[in-house]
Design an enzyme around this catalytic site. Structure first.
Site, PDB file in Angstrom:
ATOM      1  NE  ARG A 192      -3.423  -2.633   0.599  1.00 16.66           N
ATOM      2  CZ  ARG A 192      -4.746  -2.537   0.759  1.00 16.66           C
ATOM      3  NH1 ARG A 192      -5.350  -1.374   0.642  1.00 16.66           N
ATOM      4  NH2 ARG A 192      -5.448  -3.612   0.998  1.00 16.66           N
ATOM      5  CB  ALA A 193       0.670   4.464  -1.736  1.00 20.65           C
ATOM      6  CG  ASP A 194      -1.667   5.310   3.035  1.00 20.34           C
ATOM      7  OD1 ASP A 194      -1.344   6.098   2.146  1.00 20.34           O
ATOM      8  OD2 ASP A 194      -2.819   5.213   3.508  1.00 20.34           O
ATOM      9  CG  ASP A 195       1.015   0.081   4.794  1.00 20.82           C
ATOM     10  OD1 ASP A 195       0.760   0.925   5.671  1.00 20.82           O
ATOM     11  OD2 ASP A 195       0.246  -0.849   4.500  1.00 20.82           O
ATOM     12  CB  VAL A 196       5.930   3.119   0.494  1.00 24.39           C
ATOM     13  CG1 VAL A 196       7.358   3.415   0.078  1.00 24.39           C
ATOM     14  CG2 VAL A 196       5.183   2.425  -0.623  1.00 24.39           C
TER      15      VAL A 196
END
Ligand code: ATP
Ligand code: MG
Length: 619
Positions: free
Chosen positions: A493-497
């Site tokens: 997920r982009a938020d978790d990069v």
């Protein structure tokens, strides 16, 4: 439709054609369905203001029931089995009679075209009857998860404005009884909701209130027939809430016409079902996967579905016993269930004869290469397929559509562009990136499977949530890259990069390596900030029966280091924080480590996991 077998190049060309001329592509696919009146215009407007198969009139229940009842009344529509081992068989004749009875009762309760009806049930035949009954009357079906907290459910009932609810009084999951009715009664006492009537499918004795209507008491004994409502293709059919992995779940609707066409195309291309096929979808009702298969595809195609009530990991031998018992040909499963099978070990595959299986389709998260290989080695002649999609876009974004042709598997990739959808990978400013460069996955599809937000007539919230981060594109919230051959790799997920020393690392890149360690059942990687620098923690669930030890933590850390990944901590846990659909909520781990607010936890599957996390992470 009989799909011819294509080469990889031809599939790519088909995807290209669909992108250039979506109307032409989708016009051919409208014929999966029987329409009361054929659509006049295939596409009007551009997303999110698009309408599909405009003027076409149809009814979902008619497509799923009546037309098969006419030609194949004795064919099996569904087999049902519970984790305790009880079974039932439902023919298309039974389905026809029961859907009509259920429709009659809902109609008596005042349900009509456009009304939303909320349903909370385990996977039992009545769940299919009532869902299709809602569609027969032209209502909007809203299925909720079992075990949502009272305030979450109250919020959703208000959000979707259901006056009528249909529930089963109780169920058993993993050996534990869930008293659905008691939860519903308690929440309706405490919270203000629009619910006036609760129709109860009784399982054992129940206490009743004035609101309740016991289905057994009002069910017509003889035959009844309820006219299927002729719905315009673009009227809402069903509302789904997203899984809540990255934030508060969003309520979205799909339509009567376009959605059904898109799903039937999807599964034809993904699995190529054959007449007489038995198809088991391992999912709870509340996740879109269950209705996508058991309401909108299996009966619409006239196939046989398997409904399984309970938890397939309840006993190690359940999976293969169910496959053997019903001669299952196709399995559609969440990623988390496939991990469960691996963690249960050999017994999960070899306790029954699984030779009837032709394909296993994964959905939900990137399937790590270790688990895929484990399955591959045990299910030798079975095609392990993948489809990457999201509640907002229920046509795969990328997949390995074996129904179209041989799509060679590449480790870590969900597959190639699915014909009818179209994606791009872009940088922070929305510029398309060349192959092998990591970036944000966005969609530029024009297809009938894009949802719209409920309660958002002018699509303002839709635009704000999905279309404004990268103008001109629909933002998926996922991070990944494409290779030279057009295979898409979703790496998190982009938020978790995780950004470490200038490099951006997708969670999947670390997790997939950790999961290859022989003692690891599951792992998740989370980046967090401490004292101004970025750190990585890996949470590890050891394989069943293995002891937890500091040595194992060190061992996994060294294993990762040997593979070129330096992490700060490896921590053993008994389970990962997951949504009810089995997706890992990394943001909760990050919030605990950074002392931030937890945010929305309404879909967290077992809230007790938070105590364990706080405990182990504070050490
Ligand atoms: P929320 O949007 O509320 O945070 P969610 O994104 O988990 O929750 P869903 O719509 O159920 O809600 O899940 C879609 C997401 O699941 C995709 O955006 C992607 O991250 C992931 N996903 C689904 N299938 C696959 C797959 N086969 N491979 C990789 N990722 C997948
Ligand atoms: Mg999402």
């Amino acid at each position: 439709m009989n799909v011819e077998i294509f080469s990889l190049d031809k599939i790519r060309r088909l995807a290209e054609e669909a992108k250039i001329e979506p109307e032409r592509f989708w016009a051919h696919r409208a014929w999966y369905l029987e329409w009361f009146r054929k659509p006049k215009v295939i596409l009007e407007g551009r997303p999110p203001n698009d309408s599909w198969f405009v003027g076409g009139l149809l009814n979902i229940a008619y497509n799923a029931v009546d037309r098969h009842y006419r030609v194949n009344p004795d064919g099996v529509a569904f087999y049902w089995m519970s984790e305790r081992g009880d079974t039932r068989t439902v023919s298309y004749r039974d389905l026809y009679c029961e859907v009509n009875r259920a429709s009659h009762v809902l109609k008596e309760l005042g349900v009509k075209r456009g009304d939303s009806v909320s349903l909370i049930m385990p996977s039992i035949p009545e769940a299919v009857y009532f869902s299709l009954a809602v569609h027969r009357l032209g209502g909007v079906l809203v299925i909720h998860y079992l075990g949502l907290s009272e305030d979450t459910l109250a919020y959703r009932l208000n959000d979707c404005r259901s006056r009528v609810m249909v529930i089963a009084s109780s169920t058993t999951r993993n050996g534990k009884e869930i008293e659905v009715k008691r939860v519903v009664d308690s929440l309706l006492e405490k919270f203000k909701t629009p619910v006036e009537k609760v129709l109860v499918v009784k399982r054992g004795e129940v206490d009743t209130t004035e609101r309740d209507v016991i289905y057994d008491d009002v069910k017509p004994r003889g035959r009844v027939f309820v006219d299927p409502e002729a719905m315009e293709s673009n009227e809402p059919a069903t509302v789904y809430y997203t899984s809540g992995t990255t934030g508060r779940p969003k309520g979205l609707y799909h339509t009567n016409g376009g959605y059904l066409v898109a799903l039937n195309w999807s599964f034809d291309a993904l699995l190529k079902p054959r007449k007489g096929d038995v198809w088991w979808t391992i999912s709870e009702l509340g996740w879109p996967v269950w209705p996508m298969a058991n309401l909108y595809t299996i009966p619409v195609m006239g196939l046989t579905g398997v409904l399984f009530e309970g938890y397939v990991g309840h006993k190690a031998d359940l999976f293969s016993r169910v496959v053997e018992r019903f001669g299952v040909n196709l399995v559609w499963s969440s990623t988390t269930t496939l991990y469960t099978l691996k963690s249960l070990g050999e017994e999960s595959i070899n306790s029954g004869d699984v030779s009837s299986l032709r394909a296993v389709l994964n959905t939900g998260e990137p399937l790590n290469t270790g688990a895929r290989k484990w399955l591959r080695d045990r299910l030798r002649d079975v095609y392990i397929a993948d489809a990457y999609w999201m509640t907002e876009h229920l046509l795969p974004i990328a997949a390995t559509p074996m129904g179209l042709g041989e799509v060679p598997y590449k480790p870590g990739s969900a597959g190639i562009t699915f014909p009818g959808s179209s994606f791009a990978v872009v940088d922070d400013d929305g510029n398309p990136l060349p192959p092998m460069r990591k970036g944000y996955i966005v969609l530029n599809s024009v297809n009938p499977a894009m949802a719209k937000m409920y309660n958002d007539p002018n699509h303002e919230r839709m635009v704000k949530t999905y279309w404004s981060r990268f103008p001109g594109y629909f933002y998926t919230g996922d991070y990944g890259y494409v290779d030279e051959e057009g295979y898409l790799y979703v790496i998190g997920r982009a938020d978790d990069v995780i950004t470490k020393e200038g490099e951006r690392i997708g969670t999947m890149e670390v997790e997939s390596i950790a999961a290859n360690h022989p003692s690891v059942a599951e792992a998740t990687a989370v980046g967090y900030e401490r004292d101004g620098s970025m750190r990585i923690v890996v949470l590890v669930v050891p394989r069943a029966g293995l002891e937890r030890s500091e040595r194992l933590e060190q061992d996994v850390k060294a294993f990762l280091r040997n593979a070129g990944v330096i992490v700060d901590r490896v921590v053993l846990v008994s389970k990962l924080p997951k949504t009810k659909s089995g997706k890992i909520m990394r943001r909760l781990v990050r919030a605990i480590l950074q002392n931030d607010e937890l945010g929305d936890t309404s879909t967290l599957d077992s809230p007790d996991v938070l105590n364990e996390l706080r405990d182990v992470l504070s050490k």
